[in-house]
Design a protein around this motif. Structure first.
Motif, PDB file in Angstrom:
ATOM      1  N   PHE A 115       0.790  -1.128   0.123  1.00  0.00           N
ATOM      2  CA  PHE A 115       0.024  -0.102  -0.078  1.00  0.00           C
ATOM      3  C   PHE A 115       0.856   1.284  -0.101  1.00  0.00           C
ATOM      4  N   THR A 116       0.779   2.088  -0.992  1.00  0.00           N
ATOM      5  CA  THR A 116       1.756   3.056  -1.197  1.00  0.00           C
ATOM      6  C   THR A 116       0.986   4.590  -1.304  1.00  0.00           C
ATOM      7  N   THR A 117      -0.230   4.493  -1.371  1.00  0.00           N
ATOM      8  CA  THR A 117      -1.058   5.762  -1.681  1.00  0.00           C
ATOM      9  C   THR A 117      -1.660   6.178  -0.492  1.00  0.00           C
ATOM     10  N   PHE A 118      -1.533   7.324  -0.004  1.00  0.00           N
ATOM     11  CA  PHE A 118      -2.042   7.715   1.008  1.00  0.00           C
ATOM     12  C   PHE A 118      -2.763   9.237   1.080  1.00  0.00           C
ATOM     13  N   SER A 119      -3.654   9.721   1.775  1.00  0.00           N
ATOM     14  CA  SER A 119      -4.284  11.058   1.631  1.00  0.00           C
ATOM     15  C   SER A 119      -3.151  12.008   2.538  1.00  0.00           C
ATOM     16  N   VAL A 120      -3.461  13.185   2.135  1.00  0.00           N
ATOM     17  CA  VAL A 120      -3.005  14.460   2.613  1.00  0.00           C
ATOM     18  C   VAL A 120      -3.218  14.531   4.114  1.00  0.00           C
ATOM     19  N   GLY A 121      -2.208  14.749   5.018  1.00  0.00           N
ATOM     20  CA  GLY A 121      -2.439  14.722   6.236  1.00  0.00           C
ATOM     21  C   GLY A 121      -2.397  13.438   7.127  1.00  0.00           C
ATOM     22  N   SER A 122      -1.839  12.460   6.351  1.00  0.00           N
ATOM     23  CA  SER A 122      -1.677  11.093   6.996  1.00  0.00           C
ATOM     24  C   SER A 122      -0.239  11.207   7.794  1.00  0.00           C
ATOM     25  N   ASN A 123      -0.271  10.362   8.767  1.00  0.00           N
ATOM     26  CA  ASN A 123       0.981  10.130   9.397  1.00  0.00           C
ATOM     27  C   ASN A 123       1.546   8.824   8.995  1.00  0.00           C
ATOM     28  N   LEU A 124       2.922   8.833   8.404  1.00  0.00           N
ATOM     29  CA  LEU A 124       3.457   7.659   7.896  1.00  0.00           C
ATOM     30  C   LEU A 124       4.787   7.177   8.727  1.00  0.00           C
ATOM     31  N   THR A 125       4.749   5.883   8.858  1.00  0.00           N
ATOM     32  CA  THR A 125       5.973   5.161   9.186  1.00  0.00           C
ATOM     33  C   THR A 125       6.549   4.327   8.190  1.00  0.00           C
ATOM     34  N   MET A 126       7.815   4.516   7.756  1.00  0.00           N
ATOM     35  CA  MET A 126       8.430   3.722   6.824  1.00  0.00           C
ATOM     36  C   MET A 126       9.492   3.022   7.524  1.00  0.00           C
ATOM     37  N   SER A 127       9.528   1.626   7.369  1.00  0.00           N
ATOM     38  CA  SER A 127      10.468   0.707   8.228  1.00  0.00           C
ATOM     39  C   SER A 127      11.174  -0.152   6.857  1.00  0.00           C
ATOM     40  N   CYS A 128      12.420  -0.425   7.252  1.00  0.00           N
ATOM     41  CA  CYS A 128      13.253  -1.017   6.419  1.00  0.00           C
ATOM     42  C   CYS A 128      14.242  -2.077   7.257  1.00  0.00           C
ATOM     43  N   SER A 129      14.227  -3.343   6.543  1.00  0.00           N
ATOM     44  CA  SER A 129      15.039  -4.228   7.224  1.00  0.00           C
ATOM     45  C   SER A 129      15.890  -5.176   6.205  1.00  0.00           C
ATOM     46  N   ALA A 130      17.096  -5.890   6.681  1.00  0.00           N
ATOM     47  CA  ALA A 130      17.653  -6.612   5.898  1.00  0.00           C
ATOM     48  C   ALA A 130      18.422  -7.575   6.607  1.00  0.00           C
ATOM     49  N   GLN A 131      18.955  -8.702   5.913  1.00  0.00           N
ATOM     50  CA  GLN A 131      19.769  -9.760   6.504  1.00  0.00           C
ATOM     51  C   GLN A 131      21.090  -9.469   6.554  1.00  0.00           C
ATOM     52  N   SER A 132      21.821  -9.220   7.668  1.00  0.00           N
ATOM     53  CA  SER A 132      23.112  -8.764   7.721  1.00  0.00           C
ATOM     54  C   SER A 132      23.715  -9.136   9.003  1.00  0.00           C
ATOM     55  N   GLN A 133      24.997  -9.706   8.861  1.00  0.00           N
ATOM     56  CA  GLN A 133      25.802  -9.840  10.173  1.00  0.00           C
ATOM     57  C   GLN A 133      27.166  -9.140   9.833  1.00  0.00           C
ATOM     58  N   PRO A 134      27.721  -8.036  10.738  1.00  0.00           N
ATOM     59  CA  PRO A 134      26.997  -7.757  11.828  1.00  0.00           C
ATOM     60  C   PRO A 134      25.729  -6.732  11.235  1.00  0.00           C
ATOM     61  N   PRO A 135      24.783  -6.486  12.135  1.00  0.00           N
ATOM     62  CA  PRO A 135      23.683  -5.672  11.875  1.00  0.00           C
ATOM     63  C   PRO A 135      23.838  -4.389  11.105  1.00  0.00           C
ATOM     64  N   ALA A 136      22.915  -4.181   9.817  1.00  0.00           N
ATOM     65  CA  ALA A 136      23.200  -2.870   8.892  1.00  0.00           C
ATOM     66  C   ALA A 136      23.005  -1.807   9.575  1.00  0.00           C
ATOM     67  N   GLU A 137      23.608  -0.765   8.904  1.00  0.00           N
ATOM     68  CA  GLU A 137      23.365   0.734   9.290  1.00  0.00           C
ATOM     69  C   GLU A 137      22.571   0.936   8.170  1.00  0.00           C
ATOM     70  N   PHE A 138      21.432   1.939   8.536  1.00  0.00           N
ATOM     71  CA  PHE A 138      20.618   2.421   7.359  1.00  0.00           C
ATOM     72  C   PHE A 138      20.736   3.904   7.257  1.00  0.00           C
ATOM     73  N   GLN A 139      20.323   4.475   6.074  1.00  0.00           N
ATOM     74  CA  GLN A 139      20.520   5.856   5.533  1.00  0.00           C
ATOM     75  C   GLN A 139      19.131   5.848   4.527  1.00  0.00           C
ATOM     76  N   TRP A 140      18.299   7.048   4.538  1.00  0.00           N
ATOM     77  CA  TRP A 140      17.147   6.937   3.882  1.00  0.00           C
ATOM     78  C   TRP A 140      17.517   8.519   2.962  1.00  0.00           C
ATOM     79  N   ALA A 141      16.829   8.147   1.799  1.00  0.00           N
ATOM     80  CA  ALA A 141      17.030   9.281   0.748  1.00  0.00           C
ATOM     81  C   ALA A 141      15.489   9.458   0.156  1.00  0.00           C
ATOM     82  N   PHE A 142      15.273  10.818  -0.269  1.00  0.00           N
ATOM     83  CA  PHE A 142      13.921  11.150  -0.892  1.00  0.00           C
ATOM     84  C   PHE A 142      14.333  11.611  -2.205  1.00  0.00           C
ATOM     85  N   SER A 143      13.661  11.245  -3.237  1.00  0.00           N
ATOM     86  CA  SER A 143      14.086  11.533  -4.565  1.00  0.00           C
ATOM     87  C   SER A 143      15.476  11.720  -5.072  1.00  0.00           C
ATOM     88  N   GLU A 144      16.381  10.630  -4.452  1.00  0.00           N
ATOM     89  CA  GLU A 144      17.728  10.407  -4.543  1.00  0.00           C
ATOM     90  C   GLU A 144      18.623  11.548  -3.757  1.00  0.00           C
TER      91      GLU A 144
END
Length: 390
Positions: free
Chosen positions: A254-283
């Motif tokens: 589900f990727t379509t939401f109305s104006v004013g919605s609260n969104l929580t984006m979550s990311c996971s990966a199989q990794s050892q040691p645990p991965a570090e994460f960085q987010w990007a919007f429009s690159e």
């Protein structure tokens, strides 16, 4: 041909108060003068207990302190976490049934029968004339063999990155005419594609190790007189990141939401040691690290491609997953999108002429109220009334 006998004693498995617990000696039979270690397998934390042989207590330990009984002073010690007993300069008199009793945790009991033999120092013998050459050679071969003791696994490192080549070598302090058996957990390791056994079986080479090759690995060395098994060795295999998952408000699709919605984006990966994460919007990198990125009261301007980049600083590799998030339209439009599957279903059911009304009650992330929408289904008007509440 003279009569002779060779005394052999096999490792005795644990008498179980706790499932598959075993006592693993460094060598059995052991030789006079060597250092004998008795360890628990699988490794078990025992912070209180005692070791004894027959009716004689060797050592006990509790709360980080150990007490060695006078007959073993200077020769015996115990690891107060793993319960491994070390006995130096063993003698023939040290043969017997060794028992470990645990008090922390309680009701742990394990034992093994150990034999200590004199070291072979050579011999003289006479063979009767009627003894066959084959029998004479067999007799000489058996008399030349020495007991196995202090089996250990050596290695340059136990820290690998997935698809490296790992090499383990099995060695002994004494023993001749040896055969080797490698174990991964409780399974035998045999030569196959990617697994090589060299130097008579004493060297184990694993090409392209994977995250499933962590062990524990043990080596059993044996001859006709006895055998010995090494302490377990575990490998640390670093891998990933891969198999990434990207969800929004707990949903993957589900990727379509109305104006004013609260969104929580979550990311996971199989990794050892645990991965570090960085987010990007429009690159473009955003000020968001960690596995979650939150948007509050989202606006149309925040529609676009959101990317999660996972990085493993041990394997020095990264992986990226991207979703296009649409934020726009009125609350009414968002409700209609949400109801589209239901409307299609009802349109098929109510294909007859006439008017029909259905009321659907549920929760929707908006203010409390009632909305109506219509859909033409053949020659019929389908009227759906949605009553929802926060």
């Amino acid at each position: 041909m003279p009569a002779y006998s060779v005394e052999t004693t096999n490792v005795v498995e644990v008498v179980l108060a706790s499932s598959a617990l075993q006592v693993v000696p460094s060598g059995n039979p052991s030789s006079v003068g060597v250092t004998l270690t008795l360890a628990l397998s699988p490794p078990t934390t025992v912070t209180g207990g005692s070791w004894s042989v027959g009716d004689n207590v060797i050592v006990n330990w509790q709360a980080g302190q150990q007490g060695v009984f006078p007959a073993y002073t200077g020769r015996a010690s115990v690891d107060m976490n793993t319960a491994t007993l070390t006995l130096t300069s063993v003698t023939v008199a040290d043969s017997g049934d060794y028992i470990m009793l645990g008090t922390a945790p309680s009701q742990l009991r394990a034992n093994a029968n150990i034999t200590v033999l004199e070291k072979f120092k050579g011999f003289k013998f006479h063979i009767k004339a009627h003894c066959s050459e084959k029998g004479r050679l067999q007799y000489m071969r058996e008399m030349r063999e020495a007991p196995v003791s202090n089996v250990v696994i050596t290695h340059n490192t136990t820290d690998y990155v997935e698809f490296d080549t790992a090499v383990l070598t099995c060695s002994v302090s004494s023993g001749s005419s040896l055969s080797y058996l490698w174990l991964n957990g409780s399974s035998d390791v045999t030569a196959s594609e990617g697994v090589q056994l060299g130097d008579g079986g004493s060297t184990l080479t694993m090409v392209n190790v994977t995250r499933y090759d962590q062990g524990p690995f043990r080596c059993n060395a044996s001859n006709d007189i006895g055998d010995g098994i090494s302490q377990p060795v575990n490998l640390t295999i670093s891998y990933g990141p891969n198999s990434m998952v990207f969800t929004v408000n707990g949903q993957q699709n589900f990727t379509t939401f109305s104006v004013g919605s609260n969104l929580t984006m979550s990311c996971s990966a199989q990794s050892q040691p645990p991965a570090e994460f960085q987010w990007a919007f429009s690159e473009q990198a955003v000020n968001g690290t960690g596995p979650e990125l939150a948007l509050y009261s989202a606006s149309e301007a925040q529609s676009g491609s959101y990317s999660c980049v996972a990085f493993n600083n041990k394997t020095n590799t990264n992986s990226t997953i991207t979703k296009y998030i649409t934020i726009g339209g009125s609350e009414q439009q968002a409700v209609n999108l949400w109801l589209l599957p239901f409307l299609s279903l009802f349109g098929a059911i109510f294909s007859m002429s006439g008017r029909h009304q259905t009321v659907i009650t549920g929760r929707y992330p908006a203010e409390t109220g009632t909305k109506e929408t219509k859909q033409r289904a053949g020659h019929s008007d389908l009227k759906v009334q949605i009553v929802y509440s926060t």
